[in-house]
Structures are given as structure tokens and as C-alpha cells.
Design a protein around this motif. Sequence first.
Motif, PDB file in Angstrom:
ATOM      1  N   LEU A  80      -4.980  -4.589   5.017  1.00 57.26           N
ATOM      2  CA  LEU A  80      -4.455  -5.665   5.850  1.00 57.26           C
ATOM      3  C   LEU A  80      -3.069  -5.248   6.326  1.00 57.26           C
ATOM      4  O   LEU A  80      -2.145  -5.130   5.521  1.00 57.26           O
ATOM      5  N   GLU A  81      -2.938  -4.999   7.600  1.00 57.62           N
ATOM      6  CA  GLU A  81      -1.664  -4.536   8.150  1.00 57.62           C
ATOM      7  C   GLU A  81      -0.836  -5.720   8.631  1.00 57.62           C
ATOM      8  O   GLU A  81      -1.336  -6.598   9.334  1.00 57.62           O
ATOM      9  N   GLY A  82       0.437  -5.750   8.233  1.00 51.74           N
ATOM     10  CA  GLY A  82       1.326  -6.823   8.641  1.00 51.74           C
ATOM     11  C   GLY A  82       2.029  -7.434   7.436  1.00 51.74           C
ATOM     12  O   GLY A  82       1.982  -6.905   6.326  1.00 51.74           O
ATOM     13  N   ASN A  83       2.680  -8.552   7.663  1.00 57.51           N
ATOM     14  CA  ASN A  83       3.398  -9.270   6.611  1.00 57.51           C
ATOM     15  C   ASN A  83       2.395  -9.880   5.635  1.00 57.51           C
ATOM     16  O   ASN A  83       1.556 -10.695   6.018  1.00 57.51           O
ATOM     17  N   THR A  98      -5.773  -4.421   0.195  1.00 59.88           N
ATOM     18  CA  THR A  98      -4.400  -3.969   0.067  1.00 59.88           C
ATOM     19  C   THR A  98      -3.611  -4.278   1.332  1.00 59.88           C
ATOM     20  O   THR A  98      -4.185  -4.366   2.419  1.00 59.88           O
ATOM     21  N   THR A  99      -2.305  -4.471   1.186  1.00 62.81           N
ATOM     22  CA  THR A  99      -1.481  -4.914   2.307  1.00 62.81           C
ATOM     23  C   THR A  99      -0.359  -3.927   2.577  1.00 62.81           C
ATOM     24  O   THR A  99       0.263  -3.401   1.652  1.00 62.81           O
ATOM     25  N   GLU A 100      -0.105  -3.671   3.852  1.00 58.22           N
ATOM     26  CA  GLU A 100       0.992  -2.781   4.228  1.00 58.22           C
ATOM     27  C   GLU A 100       1.651  -3.286   5.511  1.00 58.22           C
ATOM     28  O   GLU A 100       0.982  -3.560   6.497  1.00 58.22           O
ATOM     29  N   THR A 146       0.816  -1.216   0.000  1.00 55.47           N
ATOM     30  CA  THR A 146       0.000   0.000   0.000  1.00 55.47           C
ATOM     31  C   THR A 146       0.846   1.260   0.000  1.00 55.47           C
ATOM     32  O   THR A 146       0.567   2.220  -0.708  1.00 55.47           O
ATOM     33  N   SER A 147       1.889   1.281   0.837  1.00 49.10           N
ATOM     34  CA  SER A 147       2.635   2.492   1.173  1.00 49.10           C
ATOM     35  C   SER A 147       1.632   3.541   1.662  1.00 49.10           C
ATOM     36  O   SER A 147       0.820   3.243   2.528  1.00 49.10           O
ATOM     37  N   TYR A 148       1.640   4.745   1.078  1.00 45.09           N
ATOM     38  CA  TYR A 148       0.699   5.780   1.520  1.00 45.09           C
ATOM     39  C   TYR A 148      -0.606   5.771   0.736  1.00 45.09           C
ATOM     40  O   TYR A 148      -1.491   6.577   0.995  1.00 45.09           O
ATOM     41  N   GLY A 149      -0.730   4.867  -0.243  1.00 43.90           N
ATOM     42  CA  GLY A 149      -2.025   4.661  -0.872  1.00 43.90           C
ATOM     43  C   GLY A 149      -2.230   5.289  -2.230  1.00 43.90           C
ATOM     44  O   GLY A 149      -3.362   5.367  -2.707  1.00 43.90           O
ATOM     45  N   ILE A 150      -1.165   5.721  -2.900  1.00 36.56           N
ATOM     46  CA  ILE A 150      -1.331   6.332  -4.216  1.00 36.56           C
ATOM     47  C   ILE A 150      -1.900   5.332  -5.219  1.00 36.56           C
ATOM     48  O   ILE A 150      -2.915   5.607  -5.886  1.00 36.56           O
ATOM     49  N   ALA A 210       0.202   2.425   7.092  1.00 36.58           N
ATOM     50  CA  ALA A 210      -1.154   1.869   7.061  1.00 36.58           C
ATOM     51  C   ALA A 210      -2.152   2.850   7.661  1.00 36.58           C
ATOM     52  O   ALA A 210      -3.248   3.057   7.114  1.00 36.58           O
ATOM     53  N   ALA A 211      -1.783   3.486   8.778  1.00 38.19           N
ATOM     54  CA  ALA A 211      -2.678   4.444   9.432  1.00 38.19           C
ATOM     55  C   ALA A 211      -2.897   5.668   8.552  1.00 38.19           C
ATOM     56  O   ALA A 211      -4.031   6.162   8.411  1.00 38.19           O
TER      57      ALA A 211
END
Length: 221
Positions: A136-139, A109-111, A86-90, A117-118
Amino acid sequence: MTTHPCTLAEPRVAAALTRMFEAADHDDETAARRPALQAHDRATLTAQEYADVAAEIYMPISAAGGKLLYNLVRATKPSVVVEFGTSYGISTLHLAAAVRDNGTGRVITTEMNGTKAAAARDTFAATGLDDVITVLEGNALETLAELRQPVDFLFLDGWKDLCLPVLQLLEPHIAPGTLVVADDVNLSSLGPYLDHVRDTANGYHSVTFPVEDGLEISCRL
């Protein structure tokens, strides 16, 4: 409220993308202040450690690449879009805008980094696209292992050495005809992934699209 035939042109979305692309223009300056971000250190850090060190770096898809993603999703009308990184979501905003304009589907999306993520969640809420996006936050190799539904479009833009493992994790959920897109074909760390999708024996027909650092567009056979 004024409606827009293309959600990318909706003022909140356009403003968020402009803000983030402008911030990303300073990535090189920010990275220069972080010695651990130099290429030779990537091998000495875990993916999580590197993600945390790179928390201030946007590492976005190019503006042209984002528009291409939007068009591909509009054309293929996937029910489930999965994004690795995701990074910052661009790139996520481009994918979600296409899903919104299709009138169906959602983006998963995963970050790995909590700060990113926040920030991305805040941006998705501010643009009114959070209802079609799940972060989805994490690995990703752990969070996406829980996925049970078909993947109808896959975009890979996380750590390049993890793109092939993520693809192989999701392959049981990828039906023939599905598009798989990876960014940054110029990076050597994407080599194993490119070797995989460029060999039709592995079940893909692949073409490099020459936009910025290059997008590899592969069709699952």
C-alpha cells in the motif's frame, strides 16, 4: 526445483536479503550526505517530506530481528500480517517467507515513498513472494484506514512518532491474543508508543526483546 523447508534459505530470497543488508551497511554514510536527515530536522519536515529525503536509506530491521519476526509468524500462523514501514522490503521478506512456509496468510505492507515502494515490489517479484504481499503506497494513516479485515499480526517499523497513531487506528481490528511488534525501542520518538503498550490498562502485556536496537513485543489483552 529444489524445495527449502525455510523460504529464507531459498537462493533468491537469501541473495536479496544479503544484497540489501550490505547496502544498508552504508546508511550512515548516505545519511551524512543528507543534512535534512539529521534528527533535529525531523520535527521541521512532514512525514512525507522526510520519507522522500530518506529515499536512499534502508533503515532495516537487524538480521537477528528479522529471524525473530519469521519465527513469531511461523508460530502464530496469522491470516493477515500488517506491516507499517516497508522501506526496501527487508523485514517484509522475513514476514512473507514465514507466511509462505505456513502455507496460509498474506502480508499487507505500507510505504510512503514511491521510490522505495517500487524497488520493494521489484524485489518481491524477483524472490517469488509477490503473490503473498500487498504493498500500500502512501500515508499509512490513510491507506490502512481502508482495512476492513482482522489484523492477526502487526509489525510497526515506520516513523516512530507515527507508530502509536497507526496502532490506535488498527486497534478495532486487533483481537485478544494478537502480537504487536515494534522496532527500535532505543529511539526516544517511540516513547509515547511504548508508554501506551507497557500500560496494561490500555489492553497490552508487553516485553522488550533485547535484539540489536530492541523489539517491543506486545500481546493484545
